[in-house]
Design a protein around this motif. Structure first.
Motif, short mmCIF file in Angstrom:
data_model
loop_
_atom_site.label_atom_id
_atom_site.label_comp_id
_atom_site.label_asym_id
_atom_site.label_seq_id
_atom_site.Cartn_x
_atom_site.Cartn_y
_atom_site.Cartn_z
N SER A 146 1.73 74.15 -58.26
CA SER A 146 2.48 75.30 -59.21
C SER A 146 1.75 75.19 -60.55
O SER A 146 1.35 73.98 -60.54
N GLU A 176 3.42 83.68 -58.33
CA GLU A 176 3.74 83.27 -59.60
C GLU A 176 2.22 83.27 -59.92
O GLU A 176 2.66 84.25 -61.29
N SER A 231 2.29 87.67 -60.96
CA SER A 231 3.52 88.33 -61.98
C SER A 231 2.77 87.02 -63.67
O SER A 231 2.89 87.76 -64.49
N ARG A 232 1.93 86.63 -63.36
CA ARG A 232 0.97 85.70 -64.40
C ARG A 232 -0.21 86.79 -65.38
O ARG A 232 0.26 87.38 -65.86
N TYR A 233 -0.64 87.71 -64.48
CA TYR A 233 -1.70 88.35 -64.44
C TYR A 233 -1.06 89.56 -64.96
O TYR A 233 -1.96 90.58 -65.11
#
Length: 138
Positions: A87, A101, A104-106
């Motif tokens: 991570s 992850e 969802s971040r971008y």
């Protein structure tokens, strides 16, 4: 070589190194031009985690290929394993969670999301092959 690449693969995110905004290319150029790093290391950084797919999204594929070749170098799958099972805060996690992850971040419309979505089968396959090889050694 793998340990060096694992430590350095994201160096291109450093604000002072960002020229194109594409961290694999910026990082590999920095290592090559400033530190005269080993060609294999520079190619690993340039090609890490299916970078060519994202380079196409950014219109930088020709630059990446002309400077660092079209084929990912030896140890690429091992570097994918390192990158895609860790991570952002250094915790170990399954590749599927790492990919979620990133997505969802971008966000839905980002070019990184498109590149990761396209690359996911290759990334998951590489991680599973490395995991199988590690288990076979035990």
């Amino acid at each position: 070589m793998l340990e060096a690449a694992a430590w350095l693969h994201d160096v291109g995110y450093a604000p002072d190194l960002a020229v194109t905004g594409f961290h694999p290319l910026d990082g590999a150029r920095y290592l090559r031009n400033v530190h005269k790093a080993d060609d294999h290391l520079c190619r690993l950084v340039a090609h890490h985690s299916c970078a060519l797919v994202e380079a196409r999204e950014r219109g930088l594929a020709d630059d990446l290929v002309s400077e660092f070749g079209s084929e990912p170098p030896e140890l690429t799958e091992a570097l994918i394993y390192c990158d895609m099972t860790t991570s952002p805060d250094g915790m170990e996690l399954p590749v599927e969670e790492r990919l979620s992850e990133i997505l969802s971040r971008y966000g839905e419309e980002h070019l990184v999301t498109r590149a990761i979505t396209t690359s996911s089968p290759l990334l998951i396959g590489a991680v599973h092959r490395v995991q199988e090889a590690l288990m076979a050694r035990d």
